[in-house]
Design an enzyme around this catalytic site. Sequence first.
Site, PDB file in Angstrom:
ATOM      1  N   ASP A  67      11.059  14.345  46.987  1.00 50.47           N
ATOM      2  CA  ASP A  67      11.525  13.521  48.101  1.00 50.47           C
ATOM      3  C   ASP A  67      10.588  13.589  49.302  1.00 50.47           C
ATOM      4  O   ASP A  67       9.675  14.425  49.368  1.00 50.47           O
ATOM      5  CB  ASP A  67      12.953  13.931  48.509  1.00 50.47           C
ATOM      6  N   ASN A 136      25.844  21.389  50.390  1.00 47.98           N
ATOM      7  CA  ASN A 136      26.882  20.446  49.929  1.00 47.98           C
ATOM      8  C   ASN A 136      26.685  20.041  48.468  1.00 47.98           C
ATOM      9  O   ASN A 136      27.283  19.078  48.012  1.00 47.98           O
ATOM     10  CB  ASN A 136      26.900  19.201  50.826  1.00 47.98           C
ATOM     11  N   HIS A 138      23.828  18.953  47.102  1.00 47.24           N
ATOM     12  CA  HIS A 138      22.843  17.903  46.821  1.00 47.24           C
ATOM     13  C   HIS A 138      21.641  18.453  46.060  1.00 47.24           C
ATOM     14  O   HIS A 138      21.328  19.640  46.138  1.00 47.24           O
ATOM     15  CB  HIS A 138      22.430  17.144  48.097  1.00 47.24           C
ATOM     16  N   GLU A 143      22.871  12.916  47.884  1.00 49.04           N
ATOM     17  CA  GLU A 143      24.011  13.492  48.590  1.00 49.04           C
ATOM     18  C   GLU A 143      25.314  13.224  47.820  1.00 49.04           C
ATOM     19  O   GLU A 143      25.353  12.314  46.980  1.00 49.04           O
ATOM     20  CB  GLU A 143      24.114  12.836  49.977  1.00 49.04           C
TER      21      GLU A 143
HETATM   22  C1  F6R Z   1      13.787  19.532  49.017  1.00 49.90           C
HETATM   23  C2  F6R Z   1      15.027  19.157  48.374  1.00 49.90           C
HETATM   24  C3  F6R Z   1      16.351  19.634  48.837  1.00 49.90           C
HETATM   25  C4  F6R Z   1      16.384  21.145  49.027  1.00 49.90           C
HETATM   26  C5  F6R Z   1      17.773  21.618  49.468  1.00 49.90           C
HETATM   27  C6  F6R Z   1      17.795  23.093  49.771  1.00 49.90           C
HETATM   28  O1  F6R Z   1      12.693  18.900  48.394  1.00 49.90           O
HETATM   29  O2  F6R Z   1      14.961  18.394  47.477  1.00 49.90           O
HETATM   30  O3  F6R Z   1      17.325  19.247  47.901  1.00 49.90           O
HETATM   31  O4  F6R Z   1      16.053  21.765  47.815  1.00 49.90           O
HETATM   32  O5  F6R Z   1      18.145  20.920  50.624  1.00 49.90           O
HETATM   33  O6  F6R Z   1      16.992  23.335  50.878  1.00 49.90           O
HETATM   34  P1  F6R Z   1      16.628  24.821  51.343  1.00 49.90           P
HETATM   35  O7  F6R Z   1      15.788  25.384  50.241  1.00 49.90           O
HETATM   36  O8  F6R Z   1      15.859  24.640  52.593  1.00 49.90           O
HETATM   37  O9  F6R Z   1      17.912  25.541  51.506  1.00 49.90           O
END
Ligand code: F6R
Length: 245
Positions: A67, A136, A138, A143
């Site tokens: 992403d 959450n 995701h 989401e």
């Molecule tokens: C990032 C991504 C997100 C993160 C998730 C956890 O490329 O795809 O799904 O993996 O938000 O983020 P952290 O590791 O910062 O807790």
Amino acid sequence: MRIIRCKDYDAMSRKAANIISAQVIMKPNAKLGLATGTTPIGAYQQLIKWYEKDDVDFSQVSTYNLDEYRGLSHEDPQSYHYFMRKNFFDHVNIDLANTHVPDGSNLDADEACASYDELVKSVGYVDLQLLGIGNNGHIGFNEPDEAFSKGTHCVDLTESTIQANSRLFEREEDVPRQAYTMGVQTIMRARSILVIANGEAKAQAVRDMCFGRVTPHVPASILQLHTNCTVIADDAALSLCPEIK
Ligand code: F6R
């Protein structure tokens, strides 16, 4: 779904790096799906150490990130392009031409997403997809929703994700409100998936991902249906999963 418990962030990172480097050793031209965020930084650091010791060679590897924020240029220090260079690509012998991140600088969302989708499809999808998980549930920026997403698409970030990500920005208003993300269907096409999670804040999401009902309200729950998915989580992230010793 294989679930591996480890004691802390460092142990989680080393195990994840072991699996990624084994993939690259077995298939030097592996296609890796990569993630940003706080969780994978330790794994990238470990991979850099092994590269420096000559234990792993990234010269033929290609990468496809999940992403990118919409509206940020590749050089913006908050962009995922920049994150990947700073935390990984600039420290190993990967050919930057073989690294791919959705183009957040292209404001034409339909075009940016369709061309990224075409790219990932044209290489036959990735061999190993590394994922973090949001508080959450995701994955990527998919989401909680009423239906699972398919290909790369533009999303409006939820309030909870904006808040969680604001720690990386000076002010909450600076967090972009939209992002381009690989869809759940694209993620599920990876030949193998490796999810990493640490810390208590992830405990409910990890519980729901591993043991909850498969539902688009917890996007990560669909990983239960993947035939080769491994979760590596520390004690805190598994604190609501007493069945995993
Ligand atoms: C990032 C991504 C997100 C993160 C998730 C956890 O490329 O795809 O799904 O993996 O938000 O983020 P952290 O590791 O910062 O807790």
